[in-house]
Motif scaffolding. Structure first.
Motif, mmCIF file in Angstrom:
data_model
loop_
_atom_site.group_PDB
_atom_site.id
_atom_site.type_symbol
_atom_site.label_atom_id
_atom_site.label_comp_id
_atom_site.label_asym_id
_atom_site.label_seq_id
_atom_site.Cartn_x
_atom_site.Cartn_y
_atom_site.Cartn_z
ATOM 1 N N ILE A 84 0.781 -1.288 0.105
ATOM 2 C CA ILE A 84 0.015 -0.036 -0.005
ATOM 3 C C ILE A 84 0.882 1.230 -0.082
ATOM 4 C CG2 ILE A 84 -1.650 1.308 1.453
ATOM 5 C CD1 ILE A 84 -3.045 -1.216 2.141
ATOM 6 N N VAL A 85 1.893 1.285 0.648
ATOM 7 C CA VAL A 85 2.810 2.368 0.680
ATOM 8 C C VAL A 85 3.883 2.370 -0.360
ATOM 9 C CG1 VAL A 85 2.560 2.632 3.373
ATOM 10 C CG2 VAL A 85 4.668 1.450 2.378
ATOM 11 N N MET A 86 3.679 1.407 -1.372
ATOM 12 C CA MET A 86 4.888 1.517 -2.361
ATOM 13 C C MET A 86 4.765 2.761 -3.343
ATOM 14 S SD MET A 86 7.017 -0.121 -3.575
ATOM 15 C CE MET A 86 6.726 -1.977 -3.026
ATOM 16 N N PRO A 87 3.732 3.803 -3.411
ATOM 17 C CA PRO A 87 3.942 4.926 -3.816
ATOM 18 C C PRO A 87 4.876 5.977 -3.010
ATOM 19 C CG PRO A 87 1.698 4.368 -4.168
ATOM 20 C CD PRO A 87 2.296 3.329 -3.218
ATOM 21 N N SER A 88 4.877 5.841 -1.771
ATOM 22 C CA SER A 88 5.563 6.670 -0.948
ATOM 23 C C SER A 88 7.212 6.216 -1.275
ATOM 24 C CB SER A 88 5.086 6.464 0.352
ATOM 25 O OG SER A 88 3.887 7.100 0.635
ATOM 26 N N LEU A 89 7.138 4.906 -1.007
ATOM 27 C CA LEU A 89 8.815 4.422 -1.274
ATOM 28 C C LEU A 89 9.310 4.749 -2.675
ATOM 29 C CD1 LEU A 89 8.256 0.626 0.056
ATOM 30 C CD2 LEU A 89 9.597 2.589 0.819
ATOM 31 N N VAL A 90 8.268 4.623 -3.747
ATOM 32 C CA VAL A 90 9.127 5.251 -4.951
ATOM 33 C C VAL A 90 9.298 6.842 -5.121
ATOM 34 C CG1 VAL A 90 8.004 5.776 -7.447
ATOM 35 C CG2 VAL A 90 7.449 3.497 -6.213
ATOM 36 N N LEU A 91 8.394 7.540 -4.233
ATOM 37 C CA LEU A 91 8.650 9.030 -4.078
ATOM 38 C C LEU A 91 9.971 9.235 -3.388
ATOM 39 C CD1 LEU A 91 7.757 12.062 -4.660
ATOM 40 C CD2 LEU A 91 6.566 11.771 -2.239
ATOM 41 N N PHE B 243 13.561 10.985 -4.962
ATOM 42 C CA PHE B 243 14.264 12.106 -4.056
ATOM 43 C C PHE B 243 15.650 11.675 -3.841
ATOM 44 C CE2 PHE B 243 10.075 13.856 -2.084
ATOM 45 C CZ PHE B 243 9.734 14.629 -3.274
ATOM 46 N N SER B 244 15.734 10.294 -3.466
ATOM 47 C CA SER B 244 17.209 9.845 -3.041
ATOM 48 C C SER B 244 18.299 9.796 -4.330
ATOM 49 C CB SER B 244 17.124 8.641 -2.367
ATOM 50 O OG SER B 244 16.383 8.687 -1.345
ATOM 51 N N VAL B 245 17.698 9.584 -5.455
ATOM 52 C CA VAL B 245 18.487 9.415 -6.517
ATOM 53 C C VAL B 245 18.850 10.920 -6.969
ATOM 54 C CG1 VAL B 245 18.276 9.224 -9.048
ATOM 55 C CG2 VAL B 245 17.507 7.490 -7.437
ATOM 56 N N ILE B 246 17.907 11.871 -6.964
ATOM 57 C CA ILE B 246 18.245 13.048 -7.370
ATOM 58 C C ILE B 246 19.429 13.767 -6.172
ATOM 59 C CG2 ILE B 246 17.577 15.553 -7.624
ATOM 60 C CD1 ILE B 246 14.850 14.365 -8.446
ATOM 61 N N ALA B 247 19.289 13.377 -5.030
ATOM 62 C CA ALA B 247 20.336 14.104 -3.953
ATOM 63 C C ALA B 247 21.533 13.337 -4.223
ATOM 64 C CB ALA B 247 19.526 13.606 -2.448
ATOM 65 N N THR B 248 21.587 11.865 -4.721
ATOM 66 C CA THR B 248 22.826 11.443 -4.937
ATOM 67 C C THR B 248 23.865 12.227 -5.985
ATOM 68 O OG1 THR B 248 21.802 9.299 -4.062
ATOM 69 C CG2 THR B 248 23.778 9.164 -5.544
ATOM 70 N N LEU B 249 23.118 12.479 -7.115
ATOM 71 C CA LEU B 249 23.446 13.150 -8.150
ATOM 72 C C LEU B 249 23.876 14.435 -7.789
ATOM 73 C CD1 LEU B 249 21.527 12.063 -11.391
ATOM 74 C CD2 LEU B 249 23.635 11.123 -10.661
ATOM 75 N N PHE C 189 16.909 14.841 -15.100
ATOM 76 C CA PHE C 189 15.638 14.813 -15.757
ATOM 77 C C PHE C 189 15.247 13.587 -16.212
ATOM 78 C CE2 PHE C 189 12.686 15.611 -19.046
ATOM 79 C CZ PHE C 189 11.654 16.033 -18.386
ATOM 80 N N VAL C 190 16.392 13.077 -17.289
ATOM 81 C CA VAL C 190 15.872 11.835 -18.156
ATOM 82 C C VAL C 190 16.006 10.553 -17.109
ATOM 83 C CG1 VAL C 190 17.025 10.449 -19.896
ATOM 84 C CG2 VAL C 190 16.989 12.978 -19.992
ATOM 85 N N LEU C 191 16.811 10.766 -16.290
ATOM 86 C CA LEU C 191 16.769 9.497 -15.372
ATOM 87 C C LEU C 191 15.554 9.310 -14.343
ATOM 88 C CD1 LEU C 191 18.457 6.902 -14.086
ATOM 89 C CD2 LEU C 191 19.651 8.632 -12.466
ATOM 90 N N SER C 192 15.239 10.424 -13.808
ATOM 91 C CA SER C 192 13.932 10.573 -13.010
ATOM 92 C C SER C 192 12.669 10.028 -13.947
ATOM 93 C CB SER C 192 13.872 11.917 -12.369
ATOM 94 O OG SER C 192 15.078 12.138 -11.532
ATOM 95 N N PHE C 193 12.650 10.978 -15.076
ATOM 96 C CA PHE C 193 11.633 10.549 -15.734
ATOM 97 C C PHE C 193 11.417 9.050 -16.062
ATOM 98 C CE2 PHE C 193 9.382 10.257 -20.141
ATOM 99 C CZ PHE C 193 8.255 10.968 -20.085
ATOM 100 N N SER D 132 8.330 2.644 -13.183
ATOM 101 C CA SER D 132 7.350 2.460 -11.899
ATOM 102 C C SER D 132 5.913 2.751 -12.090
ATOM 103 C CB SER D 132 7.832 3.555 -10.963
ATOM 104 O OG SER D 132 6.957 3.579 -9.865
ATOM 105 N N ASP D 133 5.563 3.453 -13.150
ATOM 106 C CA ASP D 133 4.322 3.824 -13.281
ATOM 107 C C ASP D 133 3.546 2.546 -14.122
ATOM 108 O OD1 ASP D 133 1.655 5.601 -13.524
ATOM 109 O OD2 ASP D 133 2.130 5.346 -15.711
#
Length: 331
Positions: free
Chosen positions: A244-251, A255-261, A312-316, A322-323
């Motif tokens: 049920i909380v999988m969307p929150s995990l994806v979110l 955020f973590s991927v962007i912060a890593t870069l 942007f490309v990686l996040s998209f 995921s979608d």
């Protein structure tokens, strides 16, 4: 017989009608009130102004700089010795050929492979533990887990940096007393662990709050029905709560991927404490080095644009993947 006024007419004359039966009245067509319709847009003006001034304009200026370069005449002294000229995609070509920038990206990915699974795993574990009915002192525990996130990044990096130094760290003192090996946390692969420890310590609390909030939104009736069917707390966590909380995990993952870069604070703060850290350890450090140490603002702008497009490309791409899997699971 009284004649009816035409629809939409505006009769302003007052006097007898043609048949002498009465007088004409001033009739105006009904119009919708427009007063106040523009008020919401005026409330948006300050936000749009600040967004344009501090986001749109700097991005546009960085793109404009990335397409230019400086042409030096002679030895570069005197008026007119340096001229800004059009360079097209030349700066972008140099960025793609820059091995130092490529190595910084690889180091950022290696850093992310350690930070993201560890941080999100701990955040999910803490959130599930705090959401159990048997949890004691849950508000205090949430505060203690979230508190490191409130510490500014530069302060956290310096604090851990001094804890990593053998001469001042109490950990090295205890290791020496017990005759245990004393690893050099500023050398080679240990640097990844040192930086990852700071990121995990500071970011786990925020991700835990996001996941815990999603858990608290689940109706309790679902848990009661599962317990009636004989489900244990572990089974409820694995088969009900986590899906049920999988969307929150994806979110939190995005955020973590962007912060890593965009990692910059930890390596930049720890660089003065060690000689083994290059100036271009992370992508943002490479941009900083090129802009302020090499005085190549044009190449730095092109590098920043490339990093932004890659993020942007990686996040998209990850969002689309995921979608797609989420839709398949629902089907």
């Amino acid at each position: 017989m009284t004649s009816a006024p035409l629809k939409g007419a505006d009769l302003t004359e007052v006097g007898p009608l043609a048949d002498g039966t009465g007088t004409a009245q001033s009739v105006r067509p009904s119009r919708p009130r427009r007063r106040g319709r523009s008020a919401p847009y005026w409330f948006l003006v300050p936000t749009l102004t600040l967004f344009a001034a501090f986001t749109v304009v700097p991005i546009g200026y960085a793109i404009w700089l990335s397409l230019h370069k400086v042409r030096v005449k002679g030895i570069g002294l005197g008026k007119g010795a340096r001229e800004q000229v059009w360079n097209g995609l030349g700066n972008y070509t140099d960025v793609l050929k820059d091995s130092e920038f490529g190595h910084s990206v690889l180091r950022a990915f290696g850093y992310g492979l350690i930070v993201i699974p560890t941080m999100l795993g701990l955040a999910l574990l803490f959130a599930l533990m705090l959401d159990t009915p048997k949890a004691r002192s849950a508000p205090f525990a949430r505060l203690m887990i979230f508190l490191p996130y409130a510490v500014p990044g530069i302060i956290a990096a310096l604090m851990w940096g001094f804890l990593y130094l053998p001469d001042v760290s109490p950990f090295y003192y205890l290791l020496d007393k017990f005759g245990l090996p004393q690893p050099d946390l500023f050398d080679g692969g240990n640097l990844y662990l040192s930086f990852a420890n700071i990121a995990v310590w500071g970011g786990t609390g925020f991700n835990m709050i996001v996941i815990y909030t999603a858990l608290r939104a689940i109706p309790p009736d679902i848990y009661e029905a599962a317990r009636i069917d004989g489900a244990t707390d572990l089974g409820i966590a694995l088969k009900i709560k986590i899906p049920i909380v999988m969307p929150s995990l994806v979110l939190t993952f995005f955020f973590s991927v962007i912060a890593t870069l965009q990692v910059f604070t930890e390596p930049m703060a720890l660089k003065p404490l060690t000689n083994g850290l290059p100036s271009s350890w992370s992508p943002l450090m490479a941009i900083y080095d090129k802009a302020f140490l090499q005085s190549d603002i044009y190449g730095a702008s092109a590098t920043a644009v490339v990093l932004a497009l890659a993020t942007f490309v990686l996040s998209f791409t990850l969002l689309r993947i995921s979608d797609r899997y989420t839709r398949e699971d629902r089907a």
